[in-house]
Design a protein around this motif. Structure first.
Motif, PDB file in Angstrom:
ATOM      1  N   ALA A 240       8.158   9.552 -31.764  1.00 50.38           N
ATOM      2  CA  ALA A 240       9.040   7.573 -31.771  1.00 50.38           C
ATOM      3  C   ALA A 240       7.990   7.060 -31.688  1.00 50.38           C
ATOM      4  O   ALA A 240       7.145   6.369 -31.084  1.00 50.38           O
ATOM      5  N   VAL A 241       8.695   5.616 -32.599  1.00 49.51           N
ATOM      6  CA  VAL A 241       8.287   4.755 -32.935  1.00 49.51           C
ATOM      7  C   VAL A 241       8.212   4.097 -32.167  1.00 49.51           C
ATOM      8  O   VAL A 241       7.612   2.061 -32.370  1.00 49.51           O
ATOM      9  N   ALA A 242       8.923   4.266 -31.330  1.00 43.52           N
ATOM     10  CA  ALA A 242       9.250   2.859 -29.969  1.00 43.52           C
ATOM     11  C   ALA A 242      10.389   3.621 -28.868  1.00 43.52           C
ATOM     12  O   ALA A 242      10.760   3.999 -28.648  1.00 43.52           O
ATOM     13  N   ASP A 243      10.489   2.499 -28.252  1.00 37.97           N
ATOM     14  CA  ASP A 243      11.261   3.070 -27.028  1.00 37.97           C
ATOM     15  C   ASP A 243      12.522   3.238 -27.259  1.00 37.97           C
ATOM     16  O   ASP A 243      13.004   1.404 -28.075  1.00 37.97           O
ATOM     17  N   GLY A 244      13.161   4.179 -27.024  1.00 38.58           N
ATOM     18  CA  GLY A 244      14.884   3.570 -27.305  1.00 38.58           C
ATOM     19  C   GLY A 244      15.506   5.720 -27.116  1.00 38.58           C
ATOM     20  O   GLY A 244      14.662   5.481 -26.148  1.00 38.58           O
ATOM     21  N   VAL A 245      16.819   5.457 -27.392  1.00 36.81           N
ATOM     22  CA  VAL A 245      17.402   6.102 -26.872  1.00 36.81           C
ATOM     23  C   VAL A 245      17.762   7.129 -27.802  1.00 36.81           C
ATOM     24  O   VAL A 245      17.848   6.670 -29.150  1.00 36.81           O
ATOM     25  N   ILE A 246      17.837   8.575 -27.243  1.00 38.37           N
ATOM     26  CA  ILE A 246      18.310   9.833 -29.689  1.00 38.37           C
ATOM     27  C   ILE A 246      19.510   9.245 -29.108  1.00 38.37           C
ATOM     28  O   ILE A 246      20.681   9.218 -27.676  1.00 38.37           O
ATOM     29  N   GLU A 247      19.994   8.931 -30.129  1.00 46.81           N
ATOM     30  CA  GLU A 247      21.241   9.043 -30.620  1.00 46.81           C
ATOM     31  C   GLU A 247      21.817  10.602 -31.124  1.00 46.81           C
ATOM     32  O   GLU A 247      22.926  10.630 -30.914  1.00 46.81           O
ATOM     33  N   SER A 248      21.008  11.375 -31.770  1.00 42.42           N
ATOM     34  CA  SER A 248      21.782  12.572 -32.195  1.00 42.42           C
ATOM     35  C   SER A 248      20.850  13.210 -32.643  1.00 42.42           C
ATOM     36  O   SER A 248      19.696  12.873 -33.393  1.00 42.42           O
ATOM     37  N   ASN A 274      16.640  19.516 -40.058  1.00 44.03           N
ATOM     38  CA  ASN A 274      16.589  18.990 -39.008  1.00 44.03           C
ATOM     39  C   ASN A 274      15.970  17.623 -38.685  1.00 44.03           C
ATOM     40  O   ASN A 274      15.063  17.679 -38.919  1.00 44.03           O
ATOM     41  N   GLN A 275      16.715  17.270 -37.758  1.00 44.92           N
ATOM     42  CA  GLN A 275      17.036  15.933 -37.517  1.00 44.92           C
ATOM     43  C   GLN A 275      16.810  14.898 -36.430  1.00 44.92           C
ATOM     44  O   GLN A 275      17.719  15.630 -35.450  1.00 44.92           O
ATOM     45  N   VAL A 276      16.166  14.028 -36.432  1.00 50.74           N
ATOM     46  CA  VAL A 276      16.585  13.407 -34.703  1.00 50.74           C
ATOM     47  C   VAL A 276      16.404  11.885 -35.638  1.00 50.74           C
ATOM     48  O   VAL A 276      16.187  11.576 -36.376  1.00 50.74           O
ATOM     49  N   ILE A 277      17.745  11.258 -34.602  1.00 49.15           N
ATOM     50  CA  ILE A 277      18.137   9.711 -34.833  1.00 49.15           C
ATOM     51  C   ILE A 277      17.676   8.799 -33.639  1.00 49.15           C
ATOM     52  O   ILE A 277      18.115   9.323 -32.198  1.00 49.15           O
ATOM     53  N   LEU A 278      16.898   8.442 -33.953  1.00 50.15           N
ATOM     54  CA  LEU A 278      16.556   7.622 -32.912  1.00 50.15           C
ATOM     55  C   LEU A 278      16.815   6.298 -32.350  1.00 50.15           C
ATOM     56  O   LEU A 278      16.149   5.213 -33.431  1.00 50.15           O
ATOM     57  N   ARG A 279      17.800   5.623 -31.340  1.00 49.18           N
ATOM     58  CA  ARG A 279      18.131   4.513 -31.305  1.00 49.18           C
ATOM     59  C   ARG A 279      17.543   2.777 -30.709  1.00 49.18           C
ATOM     60  O   ARG A 279      16.795   3.358 -29.510  1.00 49.18           O
ATOM     61  N   LEU A 280      17.366   2.291 -31.689  1.00 44.85           N
ATOM     62  CA  LEU A 280      15.779   0.976 -31.644  1.00 44.85           C
ATOM     63  C   LEU A 280      16.548  -0.028 -30.517  1.00 44.85           C
ATOM     64  O   LEU A 280      17.861  -0.024 -30.793  1.00 44.85           O
ATOM     65  N   ILE A 296      12.104  20.446 -31.696  1.00 45.08           N
ATOM     66  CA  ILE A 296      12.949  19.139 -31.227  1.00 45.08           C
ATOM     67  C   ILE A 296      12.801  19.411 -30.233  1.00 45.08           C
ATOM     68  O   ILE A 296      13.888  20.129 -29.265  1.00 45.08           O
ATOM     69  N   PRO A 297      11.992  19.070 -28.964  1.00 46.54           N
ATOM     70  CA  PRO A 297      12.509  18.730 -26.884  1.00 46.54           C
ATOM     71  C   PRO A 297      13.724  17.741 -26.763  1.00 46.54           C
ATOM     72  O   PRO A 297      13.588  17.836 -25.532  1.00 46.54           O
ATOM     73  N   VAL A 298      14.067  16.982 -27.589  1.00 46.74           N
ATOM     74  CA  VAL A 298      14.867  16.054 -26.891  1.00 46.74           C
ATOM     75  C   VAL A 298      15.938  16.014 -27.346  1.00 46.74           C
ATOM     76  O   VAL A 298      15.790  16.849 -28.577  1.00 46.74           O
ATOM     77  N   ARG A 299      17.187  15.126 -26.473  1.00 45.48           N
ATOM     78  CA  ARG A 299      18.294  15.927 -25.991  1.00 45.48           C
ATOM     79  C   ARG A 299      19.341  14.502 -26.539  1.00 45.48           C
ATOM     80  O   ARG A 299      18.542  13.450 -26.471  1.00 45.48           O
ATOM     81  N   LEU A 310       8.716  14.486 -30.516  1.00 47.80           N
ATOM     82  CA  LEU A 310      10.395  14.431 -30.867  1.00 47.80           C
ATOM     83  C   LEU A 310      10.469  16.001 -31.745  1.00 47.80           C
ATOM     84  O   LEU A 310      11.509  15.824 -31.905  1.00 47.80           O
ATOM     85  N   GLY A 311       9.534  16.507 -32.119  1.00 53.00           N
ATOM     86  CA  GLY A 311       9.662  17.077 -32.610  1.00 53.00           C
ATOM     87  C   GLY A 311       8.121  17.515 -33.809  1.00 53.00           C
ATOM     88  O   GLY A 311       7.370  16.918 -33.120  1.00 53.00           O
ATOM     89  N   ARG A 312       8.264  18.716 -34.512  1.00 48.21           N
ATOM     90  CA  ARG A 312       7.289  18.846 -35.488  1.00 48.21           C
ATOM     91  C   ARG A 312       8.476  19.482 -36.925  1.00 48.21           C
ATOM     92  O   ARG A 312       8.804  19.519 -37.629  1.00 48.21           O
TER      93      ARG A 312
END
Length: 387
Positions: A240-248, A274-280, A296-299, A310-312
């Motif tokens: 994670a590049v910053a504190d935030g909330v997992i969007e999807s 396989n992707q993660v989007i993080l809301r900053l 991916i361990p986050v939801r 957030l993943g590998r």
């Protein structure tokens, strides 16, 4: 009696009054039938090779007559070409035709056929004293009627500048020897990909980077090139590049075999694998693509802290070798977004991969400079960095 609007009569007759375009007074107008639309306000981005001015212009021909661009100028009202003047080969490089690949029988890219358009992709290095206020973009077109002067000038249009500072993020991966392939430049595949999503033209990957890790001796892979495990970045933690909330989160897409077509049919939903989007905080979104399935361990909805795994790093989606595609945008989707400028809070610049073809073929990269600490910059295309 057939009545024609005044503008139509002027266009058909070729009476564009070229002298109007040659005067500097702000109340002078031009009816040259080229519409200049700035896709998004320009941004000044601090990069490892100096600040860049980045924006796109769509140039549309509203007449049935082909228009040949002879020059494009970027400057101010007082200095029309203070920043750049594009002619000949430089002009052809600046322009692209979305949806029309070059080939035999195609007119030069500088010729804008009737009722068509071209895209001008600007990525200009800026000097310390370069003017970035009151920017103006102007075109010069060649004569298209026998009785016209040598050139017909188009009135300059204002180029808005976004003064919002770039989004500041931390490292998306750890360690050293990461290459910023397809990073900031005017010609990378990320920069030249204009997409129309939900009825809007966007550049989702405007500032995107494909991070690929090199081996200790500067190679992209070691051993069998067709094995994901031969690529040193494969399986590395994505952070994670910053504190935030997992969007999807998207998961379950298979990894590809390096050098072979994607294992999954590429669509708008599968292109990132396989992707993660993080809301900053502040409304921007960081997107991570091509992760290993099941890593991916986050939801969605989960709050995460800077540096959290957030993943590998993997090779899923539209990917031909293990790498991390990373971008920042204004919406929570990998494609239905417009790319926003971002900078890393701190990293070390190790050099640049000058010959990407040799690197892709297994050649070794060797550092040619002393490592340089950098702060709040964006790596330029093919820069080699460490976090």
């Amino acid at each position: 009696m057939v009545r024609h609007p005044l503008v139509q009569l002027l266009l058909l007759s070729g009476l564009l009054v070229a002298a109007f375009g040659a005067r500097a007074e702000p109340d002078v107008h031009s009816i040259t039938p080229l519409d200049i639309h700035i896709l998004r306000p320009a941004s000044v981005v601090p990069a490892t090779d100096g600040p860049h001015l980045v924006f796109e212009a769509l140039i549309s021909n509203f007449s049935p007559v082909p228009m040949t661009l002879s020059s494009v100028r970027l400057g101010t009202a007082a200095q029309p070409a203070a920043l750049a003047r594009f002619e000949d080969a430089a002009l052809a490089t600046l322009l692209s035709r979305p949806g029309r690949p070059p080939g035999d029988g195609q007119p030069p890219v500088t010729v804008i056929q009737g009722n068509t358009f071209a895209a001008a992709l600007f990525d200009l290095p800026l000097g310390d004293d370069a003017p970035v206020a009151d920017l103006r973009l102007a075109l010069t077109i060649a004569p298209f009627k026998p009785d016209l002067p040598d050139t017909t000038l188009n009135t300059a249009v204002a180029v808005p500048v976004d003064r919002t500072p770039p989004v500041i993020v931390s490292a998306p991966v750890a360690g050293t020897g990461w290459v910023a392939f397809n990073g900031l430049s005017a010609t990378s595949i990320h920069r030249t990909t204009l997409m129309v999503v939900d009825g809007q033209a966007r550049v989702p990957e405007r500032y995107a980077i494909d991070f690929m890790k090199l081996t200790g001796d500067g190679r992209e892979f070691r051993g069998d090139q067709a094995r994901n495990e031969s690529w040193p970045g494969y399986g590395q933690a994505v952070l994670a590049v910053a504190d935030g909330v997992i969007e999807s989160v998207r998961d379950g897409f298979p990894d590809n075999v390096p050098g072979r077509p994607p294992a999954q049919k590429v669509t708008l939903d599968t292109i990132a694998g396989n992707q993660v989007i993080l809301r900053l905080k502040g409304g921007a979104y960081a997107a991570y693509a091509h992760l290993i399935p099941g890593s991916i361990p986050v939801r969605p909805g989960q709050a995460v802290r800077q540096g959290q795994v957030l993943g590998r790093l993997g090779n899923s989606g539209q990917s031909d070798a293990p790498h991390l595609h990373f971008q920042v945008g204004d919406r929570g989707h990998i494609a239905a977004t417009d790319g926003l400028p971002f900078v890393f809070d701190a990293f070390t610049l190790l050099g640049v991969v000058a010959d990407t073809a040799a690197a892709d073929a297994g050649g070794a990269w060797t550092a040619s400079q002393v490592p340089q600490p950098r702060r709040r910059q964006l790596p330029a295309e093919n820069a080699v960095i460490g976090f």
